[in-house]
Design a protein around this motif. Sequence first.
Motif, PDB file in Angstrom:
ATOM      1  N   SER A 171      17.527  -0.785   7.148  1.00 16.74           N
ATOM      2  CA  SER A 171      17.202  -1.018   5.746  1.00 16.74           C
ATOM      3  C   SER A 171      17.917  -2.266   5.256  1.00 16.74           C
ATOM      4  O   SER A 171      19.104  -2.468   5.534  1.00 16.74           O
ATOM      5  N   THR A 172      17.200  -3.099   4.514  1.00 17.49           N
ATOM      6  CA  THR A 172      17.795  -4.319   3.979  1.00 17.49           C
ATOM      7  C   THR A 172      18.474  -4.079   2.632  1.00 17.49           C
ATOM      8  O   THR A 172      19.296  -4.884   2.198  1.00 17.49           O
ATOM      9  N   ASN A 173      18.140  -2.983   1.977  1.00 15.36           N
ATOM     10  CA  ASN A 173      18.683  -2.716   0.641  1.00 15.36           C
ATOM     11  C   ASN A 173      19.603  -1.505   0.569  1.00 15.36           C
ATOM     12  O   ASN A 173      20.249  -1.291  -0.458  1.00 15.36           O
ATOM     13  N   HIS A 174      19.637  -0.702   1.642  1.00 12.87           N
ATOM     14  CA  HIS A 174      20.471   0.496   1.644  1.00 12.87           C
ATOM     15  C   HIS A 174      21.344   0.459   2.900  1.00 12.87           C
ATOM     16  O   HIS A 174      20.910   0.834   3.986  1.00 12.87           O
ATOM     17  N   GLU A 175      22.556  -0.009   2.725  1.00 12.65           N
ATOM     18  CA  GLU A 175      23.459  -0.241   3.844  1.00 12.65           C
ATOM     19  C   GLU A 175      23.700   1.040   4.651  1.00 12.65           C
ATOM     20  O   GLU A 175      23.937   2.110   4.089  1.00 12.65           O
ATOM     21  N   GLY A 176      23.606   0.890   5.961  1.00 17.39           N
ATOM     22  CA  GLY A 176      23.847   2.012   6.849  1.00 17.39           C
ATOM     23  C   GLY A 176      22.642   2.889   7.096  1.00 17.39           C
ATOM     24  O   GLY A 176      22.705   3.819   7.918  1.00 17.39           O
ATOM     25  N   MET A 177      21.531   2.617   6.417  1.00 23.61           N
ATOM     26  CA  MET A 177      20.324   3.426   6.571  1.00 23.61           C
ATOM     27  C   MET A 177      19.349   2.773   7.548  1.00 23.61           C
ATOM     28  O   MET A 177      19.254   1.543   7.619  1.00 23.61           O
ATOM     29  N   GLN A 178      18.642   3.613   8.291  1.00 16.12           N
ATOM     30  CA  GLN A 178      17.592   3.141   9.191  1.00 16.12           C
ATOM     31  C   GLN A 178      16.313   3.931   8.944  1.00 16.12           C
ATOM     32  O   GLN A 178      16.346   5.066   8.465  1.00 16.12           O
ATOM     33  N   LEU A 179      15.197   3.311   9.280  1.00 11.94           N
ATOM     34  CA  LEU A 179      13.885   3.958   9.264  1.00 11.94           C
ATOM     35  C   LEU A 179      13.447   4.138  10.707  1.00 11.94           C
ATOM     36  O   LEU A 179      13.532   3.196  11.500  1.00 11.94           O
ATOM     37  N   ILE A 180      12.984   5.327  11.056  1.00  5.70           N
ATOM     38  CA  ILE A 180      12.474   5.570  12.412  1.00  5.70           C
ATOM     39  C   ILE A 180      11.068   6.151  12.340  1.00  5.70           C
ATOM     40  O   ILE A 180      10.703   6.809  11.356  1.00  5.70           O
ATOM     41  N   ARG A 181      10.293   5.903  13.404  1.00 10.20           N
ATOM     42  CA  ARG A 181       8.921   6.411  13.483  1.00 10.20           C
ATOM     43  C   ARG A 181       8.759   7.189  14.795  1.00 10.20           C
ATOM     44  O   ARG A 181       8.284   6.663  15.805  1.00 10.20           O
ATOM     45  N   PRO A 182       9.146   8.470  14.799  1.00  9.74           N
ATOM     46  CA  PRO A 182       9.158   9.255  16.042  1.00  9.74           C
ATOM     47  C   PRO A 182       7.778   9.500  16.668  1.00  9.74           C
ATOM     48  O   PRO A 182       7.695   9.803  17.863  1.00  9.74           O
ATOM     49  N   MET A 183       6.688   9.393  15.889  1.00  8.84           N
ATOM     50  CA  MET A 183       5.350   9.639  16.453  1.00  8.84           C
ATOM     51  C   MET A 183       4.678   8.329  16.881  1.00  8.84           C
ATOM     52  O   MET A 183       3.448   8.243  16.940  1.00  8.84           O
ATOM     53  N   TYR A 184       5.468   7.338  17.192  1.00  9.25           N
ATOM     54  CA  TYR A 184       4.984   5.993  17.522  1.00  9.25           C
ATOM     55  C   TYR A 184       3.951   5.995  18.646  1.00  9.25           C
ATOM     56  O   TYR A 184       3.064   5.141  18.683  1.00  9.25           O
ATOM     57  N   LEU A 185       4.047   6.929  19.581  1.00  6.30           N
ATOM     58  CA  LEU A 185       3.151   6.959  20.740  1.00  6.30           C
ATOM     59  C   LEU A 185       2.118   8.087  20.668  1.00  6.30           C
ATOM     60  O   LEU A 185       1.354   8.282  21.616  1.00  6.30           O
ATOM     61  N   VAL A 186       2.069   8.816  19.560  1.00  2.57           N
ATOM     62  CA  VAL A 186       1.118   9.919  19.410  1.00  2.57           C
ATOM     63  C   VAL A 186      -0.167   9.405  18.776  1.00  2.57           C
ATOM     64  O   VAL A 186      -0.135   8.780  17.715  1.00  2.57           O
ATOM     65  N   LYS A 187      -1.298   9.672  19.415  1.00  2.41           N
ATOM     66  CA  LYS A 187      -2.583   9.175  18.913  1.00  2.41           C
ATOM     67  C   LYS A 187      -3.117  10.064  17.788  1.00  2.41           C
ATOM     68  O   LYS A 187      -2.965  11.286  17.809  1.00  2.41           O
TER      69      LYS A 187
END
Length: 277
Positions: A171-187
Motif C-alpha cells: 500500500s502506498t498510503n497505509h504503511e505496513g499494509m499489503q494487498l494480496i490476491r489469493p485466487m490469482y490462478l483460479v479461473k
Amino acid sequence: MERYQEIERSIIKRFRKEIWRPFIKGIQNYDLIQEGDKIAVCMSGGKDSMLLAKLMQELQRHGKMKFEIVFLVMDPGYNEFNRQTIINNAETLNIPITMFNTDIFDIVADVEDTPCYLCARMRRGYLYKHAQELGCNKIALGHHFDDVIETILMGMLYGAQIQTMMPKLHSTNHEGMQLIRPMYLVKEEEIINWCHYNDLQFIQCACRFTETCTSCDNGGGGSKRQEMKQLIKRFRQTNPNIDMNIFKSVHDVNLKTIIGYHDGDKAYNFLDDYNDK
C-alpha cells in the motif's frame, strides 16, 4: 452434514483440481501469506469474494502456517435487499463477517466523470483503513485468473500500455499494509461451476449507478471488462491455450525486444543505448 460442511467438502473434493490446487499454487508461487499474518478478507457479497472467504477459512484450518483472518464486509450504501443477501449468504456459508458502513454511494452520486474509478479508490481506501484499525497487515481481494488477463488486454487495447494486475502490492498510503490476491490462478468458469454445484446465489453488481453511468457502458455494449470477457471467450474457442499464453506473456518479458518502458518516473527507449551496443 450441515449445508456449509457440504459446501466446504465440495471445495476440497469435487473442485480440488479446478479450485483448491490453483488457489494453493497461487499462494505458494507468489508468497502471499506468511506465518503470523492477520488478513482482512474483503467480501463484497459476490461469488468471487465469497469463495475466497471459504478458501481462506479452509487454509487456516488445514494449512501448515498459522495466521488470523477477519472477514470484512464494507457496506457502501447497498439497498436493504442486497445487504440482507450478503448477511444470509454469510450465515449459510458459516462465515463470521465483520460489517461496517460508509456513504460512498452518496458521495459519488453527483460525480459525472469517472464515478466508478472514484468509487473503487474510495472502497480500497476504506478497506485498508478499517483493516489496519483491526490490527491486520494485509487485505485479500477476490480477483481471479480471468480478471488478470482481462486487465492485460484492456491495458493494451484501451490504455496503450502493457500492464497487469499484480498478485500482491504494498500500500502506498497505509504503511505496513499489503494487498494480496489469493485466487490469482483460479479461473472464473470454475467459480461459476462451484456456485451452480452448490446451488448458491450471490449478488451481482450492487452499484446503484451502473444503469445510467455512460462511462461504464461502453456505448451500450456493456463494460469494457465485459467486452474483454467476450473476446477471451472467443479466443478459447479458437485455442484453449490462448488465455494461458496471455497470462504467461507478462511473466517472461524480453526487454531487448521492447521499444520503450518506464520504471516509476524513469523512462527508457531502446535508442538510448542503441549505438553503444
